[in-house]
Motif scaffolding. Structure first.
Motif, PDB file in Angstrom:
ATOM      1  N   ASN A  26       0.832  -1.224   0.000  1.00  0.00           N
ATOM      2  CA  ASN A  26       0.000   0.000   0.000  1.00  0.00           C
ATOM      3  C   ASN A  26       0.855   1.257   0.000  1.00  0.00           C
ATOM      4  O   ASN A  26       0.587   2.210  -0.734  1.00  0.00           O
ATOM      5  N   LEU A  27       1.895   1.228   0.828  1.00  0.00           N
ATOM      6  CA  LEU A  27       2.743   2.415   0.919  1.00  0.00           C
ATOM      7  C   LEU A  27       3.451   2.660  -0.418  1.00  0.00           C
ATOM      8  O   LEU A  27       3.499   3.798  -0.909  1.00  0.00           O
ATOM      9  N   LEU A  28       3.944   1.591  -1.022  1.00  0.00           N
ATOM     10  CA  LEU A  28       4.625   1.761  -2.316  1.00  0.00           C
ATOM     11  C   LEU A  28       3.658   2.304  -3.360  1.00  0.00           C
ATOM     12  O   LEU A  28       4.017   3.144  -4.189  1.00  0.00           O
ATOM     13  N   ALA A  29       2.413   1.810  -3.291  1.00  0.00           N
ATOM     14  CA  ALA A  29       1.413   2.283  -4.267  1.00  0.00           C
ATOM     15  C   ALA A  29       1.160   3.777  -4.069  1.00  0.00           C
ATOM     16  O   ALA A  29       1.072   4.542  -5.041  1.00  0.00           O
ATOM     17  N   GLN A  30       1.064   4.202  -2.816  1.00  0.00           N
ATOM     18  CA  GLN A  30       0.832   5.640  -2.556  1.00  0.00           C
ATOM     19  C   GLN A  30       2.007   6.473  -3.064  1.00  0.00           C
ATOM     20  O   GLN A  30       1.817   7.512  -3.689  1.00  0.00           O
ATOM     21  N   ILE A  31       3.215   5.977  -2.783  1.00  0.00           N
ATOM     22  CA  ILE A  31       4.405   6.715  -3.240  1.00  0.00           C
ATOM     23  C   ILE A  31       4.440   6.745  -4.765  1.00  0.00           C
ATOM     24  O   ILE A  31       4.751   7.768  -5.380  1.00  0.00           O
ATOM     25  N   GLY A  32       4.058   5.624  -5.363  1.00  0.00           N
ATOM     26  CA  GLY A  32       4.079   5.529  -6.824  1.00  0.00           C
ATOM     27  C   GLY A  32       3.140   6.518  -7.501  1.00  0.00           C
ATOM     28  O   GLY A  32       3.351   6.902  -8.646  1.00  0.00           O
ATOM     29  N   ARG A  33       2.092   6.930  -6.765  1.00  0.00           N
ATOM     30  CA  ARG A  33       1.128   7.873  -7.368  1.00  0.00           C
ATOM     31  C   ARG A  33       1.607   9.322  -7.265  1.00  0.00           C
ATOM     32  O   ARG A  33       1.006  10.221  -7.834  1.00  0.00           O
ATOM     33  N   LEU A  34       2.684   9.556  -6.518  1.00  0.00           N
ATOM     34  CA  LEU A  34       3.161  10.940  -6.349  1.00  0.00           C
ATOM     35  C   LEU A  34       4.095  11.326  -7.493  1.00  0.00           C
ATOM     36  O   LEU A  34       4.901  10.518  -7.953  1.00  0.00           O
ATOM     37  N   ASP A  35       3.962  12.575  -7.905  1.00  0.00           N
ATOM     38  CA  ASP A  35       4.828  13.094  -8.969  1.00  0.00           C
ATOM     39  C   ASP A  35       5.904  13.944  -8.267  1.00  0.00           C
ATOM     40  O   ASP A  35       5.659  15.098  -7.904  1.00  0.00           O
ATOM     41  N   PHE A  36       7.083  13.354  -8.055  1.00  0.00           N
ATOM     42  CA  PHE A  36       8.072  14.018  -7.189  1.00  0.00           C
ATOM     43  C   PHE A  36       8.638  15.316  -7.754  1.00  0.00           C
ATOM     44  O   PHE A  36       8.812  16.285  -7.001  1.00  0.00           O
ATOM     45  N   PRO A  37       8.926  15.400  -9.057  1.00  0.00           N
ATOM     46  CA  PRO A  37       9.372  16.710  -9.558  1.00  0.00           C
ATOM     47  C   PRO A  37       8.320  17.789  -9.294  1.00  0.00           C
ATOM     48  O   PRO A  37       8.640  18.916  -8.911  1.00  0.00           O
ATOM     49  N   GLU A  38       7.036  17.419  -9.446  1.00  0.00           N
ATOM     50  CA  GLU A  38       5.960  18.377  -9.192  1.00  0.00           C
ATOM     51  C   GLU A  38       5.925  18.755  -7.703  1.00  0.00           C
ATOM     52  O   GLU A  38       5.751  19.920  -7.334  1.00  0.00           O
ATOM     53  N   ILE A  39       6.151  17.741  -6.861  1.00  0.00           N
ATOM     54  CA  ILE A  39       6.155  18.001  -5.415  1.00  0.00           C
ATOM     55  C   ILE A  39       7.306  18.936  -5.034  1.00  0.00           C
ATOM     56  O   ILE A  39       7.129  19.863  -4.240  1.00  0.00           O
TER      57      ILE A  39
END
Ligand code: UTP
Length: 475
Positions: free
Chosen positions: A36-49
């Motif tokens: 679940n945690l990996l899935a949540q991280i996978g949905r984040l766009d880090f350059p955008e963040i």
């Protein structure tokens, strides 16, 4: 599949973007939690963040505001001259035609957290009506049913929720049998979320395997309408106009022929209703023109001297307050989504519960972090044309945002009674009054009895004599 390689890559990614604390409790998690945690991280766009952290989280909100805005013109609640009277008449006719032909969809945004109201459950389930204790959702549903009957139309209702209240909202609609509406005409869908940040730009954890998130603001509705298939559903039904309002407005006039008609006559893409502000610093957005485009400036961003500035006739220079009521063209929302749009983000400094480095839950007493959200009115400058219709607060705007005080529950109930009393008196019914002028009774008018003031006259024979202290329910 969760391979070592994926975990390794995730670690590298987080390190690169300074968010490696998200895996602090990795060794304590079971396989499902890790997934679940990996899935949540996978949905984040880090350059955008990184961009959000640099441009929103770490900078003061006011740094984003341009100051060269000027007052904007609007339609008055009643026509100013004979020529305008003709236009208003034509607008009412056209608006009624559009409603009758099923071209107008109702759309309430109900995905907020409702923290100020402090009610256990979705805000729409709050019992607000003064006599029967009807919930906001029920009042809206009855309004839609009454409009459908009046105009012999099938009026679809779109309800935006968020992951925080979606399941509960669906359950509320189901257990109330969709308030008598056809289930097929009610479309519930969820908006997106955005991660919450500490002041130094770290994404907060709500639990050892859960990123702290909150709904992405009512501006998220423009994307969620598209992603959820709600826009396609509208298209299939032939609904071209979206009547937008907020779930806490207990006096909303969902299908207003004048507003819809003026919007359509002027070929606008997104229009708004406004009230004259009660004081220079009232906590509502201010309509203005920025680079020739209708724009809303938040009250907190309007410099004091501009807020106080008055015209020669004594009225405020920036007198038009936003009450979050819009007509939005379906085609406009489609255009935005297919053209790749993004609304600006606004930062809100809040108390955000989080898990600290030791894994303990912290419920902060003071604001400790930042939530980001977008606002629907930021789409106004993207519209090719936008009109503003002034309305009277007493007729259409009674938000139940707080448990008490200004914009509180009691104030909203009083406004519901006050409008009902005024409607009855305008039709010649006598209403007992207290020395301060307020109604000395409780009156509630069901939408099926009257949708507007003018509907009362035809029902006079069904209205009893009203005495002090009475509780009157007209249905
Ligand atoms: P508010 O700004 O009043 O926020 O939302 P809220 O979440 O309801 O209440 P507080 O601030 O926590 O006390 C105005 C309208 O926008 C909707 C709300 O449901 C309400 O109808 N909204 C707000 C959303 O649908 N999604 C959001 O992300 C935020």
């Amino acid at each position: 599949m969760m391979t070592d390689k994926i975990v390794e890559n995730t670690k590298k990614l987080l390190e690169k973007h300074n968010q490696n604390h998200l895996l602090t409790f990795w060794d304590q998690l079971d396989t499902t939690q890790r997934r679940n945690l990996l899935a949540q991280i996978g949905r984040l766009d880090f350059p955008e963040i990184d961009d959000w952290v640099a441009n929103f989280v770490r900078v003061p909100a006011s740094a984003q505001i341009k100051a060269d805005f000027v007052p904007v013109r609007s339609y008055a609640p009643v026509p100013a001259d004979a020529e305008q009277e003709l236009k208003y008449d034509r607008a009412v006719e056209l608006g009624a035609e559009l409603i009758s032909s099923g071209k107008v969809a109702a759309f309430v945004v109900a995905g907020g957290q409702g923290t100020r109201l402090g009610f256990d459950g979705p805000k729409g389930n709050f019992p607000i009506s003064p006599v029967k204790g009807k919930t906001l959702f029920q009042i809206f549903a009855e309004t839609i049913a009454a409009v459908s009957e009046k105009y012999h139309a099938r009026c679809p209702w779109y309800v935006m929720t968020s992951p925080l209240n979606h399941t509960e909202t669906i359950e509320i609609f189901r257990s109330n049998d969709y308030y008598g509406l056809d289930e097929e005409d009610v479309f519930l869908f969820q908006q997106g979320t955005l991660p919450n940040f500490s002041f130094d730009g770290k994404i907060l954890l709500a639990d050892k395997a859960e990123i702290a998130c909150s709904p992405d603001g009512h501006g998220g509705s423009l994307n969620a309408l598209y992603q959820s298939g709600a826009l396609d559903d509208m298209k299939r039904r032939g609904a071209d106009f979206i009547s937008y309002w907020q779930v806490d407005n207990s006096l909303i006039n969902i299908f207003d022929p004048l507003f819809i008609g003026l919007h359509a006559l002027d070929k606008a893409e997104m229009s708004s209703k406004a009230v004259i502000k009660s004081d220079p610093y009232e906590k509502v957005g201010n309509f203005c023109l920025l680079d020739g485009r209708v724009t809303v400036i938040e009250y907190s961003d309007l410099p004091d001297d501009l807020a106080r500035k008055r015209c020669a006739d004594g009225s405020l220079n920036f007198e038009l307050g936003s009450i979050a009521i819009h007509i939005i063209n379906r085609a406009f929302v489609e255009r935005l989504n297919t053209g790749g749009f993004s609304l600006p983000l606004h930062k809100a400094v809040k108390k955000i519960p989080y898990i600290d480095e030791e894994g303990s839950l912290v419920e902060p007493a003071e604001p400790n972090g930042v939530k980001l959200e977008s606002f629907v009115f930021d789409a106004l400058p993207l519209a090719s044309k936008s009109i503003i219709l002034q309305t009277l607060r007493s007729q259409e705007f009674a938000p139940a945002k707080n448990a008490t005080g200004v914009d509180g529950v009691e104030a909203a109930k009083q406004m519901i009674v006050a409008r009902a009393a005024e409607w009855l008196e305008s039709a010649g019914v006598s209403v007992p009054r207290k020395p301060d002028g307020s109604a000395d009774c409780l009156i509630e008018i069901a939408p099926g009895f009257a949708l507007r003031k003018d509907d009362i006259k035809a029902k006079l024979n069904r209205i009893p004599q009203i005495n002090s202290g009475d509780e009157i329910y007209l249905v």
